[in-house]
Design a protein around this motif. Structure first.
Motif, PDB file in Angstrom:
ATOM      1  N   UNK A 281      29.458  53.763  70.376  1.00  0.00           N
ATOM      2  CA  UNK A 281      29.093  52.519  71.313  1.00  0.00           C
ATOM      3  C   UNK A 281      29.880  51.521  71.183  1.00  0.00           C
ATOM      4  N   UNK A 282      30.351  51.085  72.341  1.00  0.00           N
ATOM      5  CA  UNK A 282      31.150  49.618  72.315  1.00  0.00           C
ATOM      6  C   UNK A 282      30.496  48.391  71.621  1.00  0.00           C
ATOM      7  N   UNK A 283      29.078  48.460  71.855  1.00  0.00           N
ATOM      8  CA  UNK A 283      28.105  47.465  71.010  1.00  0.00           C
ATOM      9  C   UNK A 283      26.797  47.950  71.244  1.00  0.00           C
ATOM     10  N   UNK A 284      26.046  47.266  70.437  1.00  0.00           N
ATOM     11  CA  UNK A 284      24.616  47.576  70.447  1.00  0.00           C
ATOM     12  C   UNK A 284      23.816  46.202  70.874  1.00  0.00           C
ATOM     13  N   UNK A 285      23.239  46.445  71.988  1.00  0.00           N
ATOM     14  CA  UNK A 285      22.850  45.075  72.560  1.00  0.00           C
ATOM     15  C   UNK A 285      21.349  44.908  72.283  1.00  0.00           C
TER      16      UNK A 285
ATOM     17  N   UNK B 155      -2.069  40.448  82.730  1.00  0.00           N
ATOM     18  CA  UNK B 155      -1.312  39.670  82.095  1.00  0.00           C
ATOM     19  C   UNK B 155       0.142  40.222  81.729  1.00  0.00           C
ATOM     20  N   UNK B 156       1.158  39.502  81.967  1.00  0.00           N
ATOM     21  CA  UNK B 156       2.370  40.019  81.834  1.00  0.00           C
ATOM     22  C   UNK B 156       3.177  38.916  80.746  1.00  0.00           C
ATOM     23  N   UNK B 157       3.975  39.562  79.986  1.00  0.00           N
ATOM     24  CA  UNK B 157       4.801  38.585  79.130  1.00  0.00           C
ATOM     25  C   UNK B 157       6.065  39.203  78.790  1.00  0.00           C
ATOM     26  N   UNK B 158       7.048  38.554  78.457  1.00  0.00           N
ATOM     27  CA  UNK B 158       8.534  39.032  78.144  1.00  0.00           C
ATOM     28  C   UNK B 158       8.635  38.822  76.539  1.00  0.00           C
ATOM     29  N   UNK B 159       8.940  39.854  75.946  1.00  0.00           N
ATOM     30  CA  UNK B 159       9.402  39.837  74.350  1.00  0.00           C
ATOM     31  C   UNK B 159      10.726  39.945  74.268  1.00  0.00           C
ATOM     32  N   UNK B 160      11.278  38.865  73.456  1.00  0.00           N
ATOM     33  CA  UNK B 160      12.793  38.549  73.494  1.00  0.00           C
ATOM     34  C   UNK B 160      13.390  39.256  72.731  1.00  0.00           C
ATOM     35  N   UNK B 161      14.356  39.999  73.110  1.00  0.00           N
ATOM     36  CA  UNK B 161      15.463  40.868  72.494  1.00  0.00           C
ATOM     37  C   UNK B 161      15.175  41.503  71.182  1.00  0.00           C
ATOM     38  N   UNK B 162      13.908  42.565  71.528  1.00  0.00           N
ATOM     39  CA  UNK B 162      13.407  43.257  70.339  1.00  0.00           C
ATOM     40  C   UNK B 162      13.930  44.664  70.596  1.00  0.00           C
ATOM     41  N   UNK B 163      14.545  45.016  71.582  1.00  0.00           N
ATOM     42  CA  UNK B 163      15.063  46.441  71.865  1.00  0.00           C
ATOM     43  C   UNK B 163      16.568  46.554  71.534  1.00  0.00           C
ATOM     44  N   UNK B 164      16.725  47.429  70.538  1.00  0.00           N
ATOM     45  CA  UNK B 164      18.238  47.659  70.067  1.00  0.00           C
ATOM     46  C   UNK B 164      18.850  48.860  71.038  1.00  0.00           C
ATOM     47  N   UNK B 165      19.817  48.502  71.746  1.00  0.00           N
ATOM     48  CA  UNK B 165      20.120  49.533  72.944  1.00  0.00           C
ATOM     49  C   UNK B 165      21.685  49.966  72.705  1.00  0.00           C
ATOM     50  N   UNK B 166      21.918  51.030  72.506  1.00  0.00           N
ATOM     51  CA  UNK B 166      23.560  51.258  72.411  1.00  0.00           C
ATOM     52  C   UNK B 166      24.091  51.451  74.015  1.00  0.00           C
ATOM     53  N   UNK B 167      25.168  50.740  74.085  1.00  0.00           N
ATOM     54  CA  UNK B 167      25.760  50.716  75.433  1.00  0.00           C
ATOM     55  C   UNK B 167      27.434  50.358  75.253  1.00  0.00           C
TER      56      UNK B 167
END
Length: 313
Positions: free
Chosen positions: A121-125, A301-313
Motif C-alpha cells: 500500500x502507498x498509504x493507510x487511510x 437516524x443517520x450519523x457519521x463516524x469520523x475516521x474509524x475505518x483503516x483502509x489500504x490504498x
C-alpha cells in the motif's frame, strides 16, 4: 513480532458472475509472489456479513486485513458484519465498472492494480463511515461507506440488483441501456411523500413532496449519479442531498440524463451538511445502504463516524 493475516471474501456472482474469474487471476499472482492468504467464497446475500463477524469476533494480537472482492454491496456486507478494532484493516477489489467507492477513492482501474496496492500500500487511510439506526421495535443498525438513501434511488437500485441476479451484466453498452430502462420504470412507480428531518445542530427542514433523500460519503452513488457538486471525503460530516419536487420532468432531468457537475442548480434540489440527522416521513419509502435494499422505511437516524475505518490504498 506482529502476526498479519490476509483474508479475501469473494462474491463469485459480482459483475454478472465475473467475481470468481477475477479472483482466479488474482490467485495466480498471490501464488507467484508466495503470499500467505485465506479465501472464502460467499454463497448468497448475507454470508459475507456473517463471515466478517466470525473472523473478527476475537481480535487477539493478529493484524487482520479483510479484502472484499465484488461490488459496493459486497464491501458493505463485510464492513457491516465486522467488529471494528485497531487490529483490523480493509481492502477492496472492485469487480465491474460501477463502483462508486472505487471512483471516489481513485483506486486502480484493474483488479490486479488494486491487489498490488493491498500487498504494497502507498498509504493507510482513515475513512469515515455512516450508521443508520431504525430504533423502535427494530433496534437494528447498518453501516455504509458510499451512501444511504430513501425514495427513488433505492427503488431503482433494487431493480438493477434483481436484473443483474437474473441476467448478469453482459456488455457495457447493454448495461447502460438496462440502467436507463429500469430507471424510467422506477420513475413511473416512484411516489413522493411529506416529511421532515432534524439535524444535530437543531436545523429542521420540512418537505411537501420528498422524492429522494441521499446521505453521502462519496461524490457519486448508483453507479455514477452525482447529487451534490462537492462531497468532501472523511471530514466527519454527511452530505445530504434532497430532491423535493413532484415534477416528473425535474425528476427525470436530474437522475436519468448524463452526469452533471452542478445538480444544486436544478429546481427542487437542496444540499445540507451535518454530522447526524433524524428523518420522519408520512409514508414509508424504499430504503438502501450502499445500493443494498433494506425494505421500506418511514423513520430513521443517520450519523457519521469520523475516521474509524483503516483502509489500504
Amino acid at each position: 513480532e506482529v502476526v498479519s493475516m490476509l483474508v479475501f471474501l469473494v462474491n463469485p456472482n459480482a459483475g454478472g458472475e465475473r467475481g470468481y474469474r477475477v479472483f482466479k487471476k488474482l490467485e495466480r499472482r498471490l501464488l507467484r509472489t508466495k503470499t500467505e492468504y485465506q479465501v472464502y467464497v460467499t454463497g448468497g446475500t448475507g454470508e459475507a456479513r456473517q463471515l466478517a463477524a466470525k473472523l473478527t469476533e476475537a481480535p487477539g494480537d493478529t493484524e487482520l486485513t479483510l479484502v472484499a472482492v465484488g461490488g459496493d454491496g459486497m464491501l458493505n456486507e463485510v464492513l457491516d458484519g465486522a467488529r471494528l478494532s485497531e487490529k483490523l484493516r480493509f481492502g477492496f477489489i472492485p469487480v465491474g465498472r460501477d463502483s462508486d467507492f472505487a471512483r471516489g477513492l481513485k483506486l486502480p482501474v484493474t483488479p490486479l492494480g488494486c491487489l498490488k496496492r493491498i500487498l504494497s500500500p502507498r498509504e493507510e487511510r482513515s475513512l469515515d463511515y455512516g450508521v443508520v439506526e431504525f430504533g423502535g421495535n427494530e433496534p437494528l443498525h447498518h453501516r455504509f461507506l458510499v451512501s444511504c438513501g430513501v425514495g427513488f434511488d433505492a427503488e431503482w437500485l433494487s431493480r438493477l440488483y434483481a436484473f443483474e441476479q437474473r441476467r448478469g451484466r453482459h456488455s457495457r453498452l447493454l448495461w447502460l441501456g438496462t440502467r436507463r430502462r429500469e430507471g424510467f420504470r422506477a420513475l413511473l412507480r416512484a411516489r413522493c411523500t411529506r416529511g421532515y428531518f432534524e439535524t444535530d445542530s437543531g436545523q429542521r427542514v420540512e418537505f411537501g413532496h420528498l422524492f429522494l433523500l441521499s446521505a453521502q460519503l462519496q461524490p457519486t452513488e448508483a453507479g455514477g449519479i452525482r447529487l451534490a457538486k462537492q462531497v468532501p471525503l472523511s471530514d466527519g460530516q454527511l452530505t445530504v442531498s434532497v430532491l423535493n419536487t413532484q415534477s416528473r420532468l425535474q425528476q427525470a432531468r436530474l437522475l436519468l440524463l448524463p452526469r452533471r457537475l452542478q445538480p444544486e442548480a436544478y429546481a427542487g434540489v437542496r444540499v445540507y451538511r451535518c454530522r447526524e440527522f433524524h428523518l420522519c416521513l408520512d409514508e414509508a419509502l424504499p430504503f438502501h445502504t450502499d445500493g443494498e435494499g433494506r425494505g421500506s422505511r418511514q423513520e430513521f437516524t443517520v450519523r457519521c463516524v469520523h475516521r474509524q475505518i483503516r483502509f489500504l490504498c
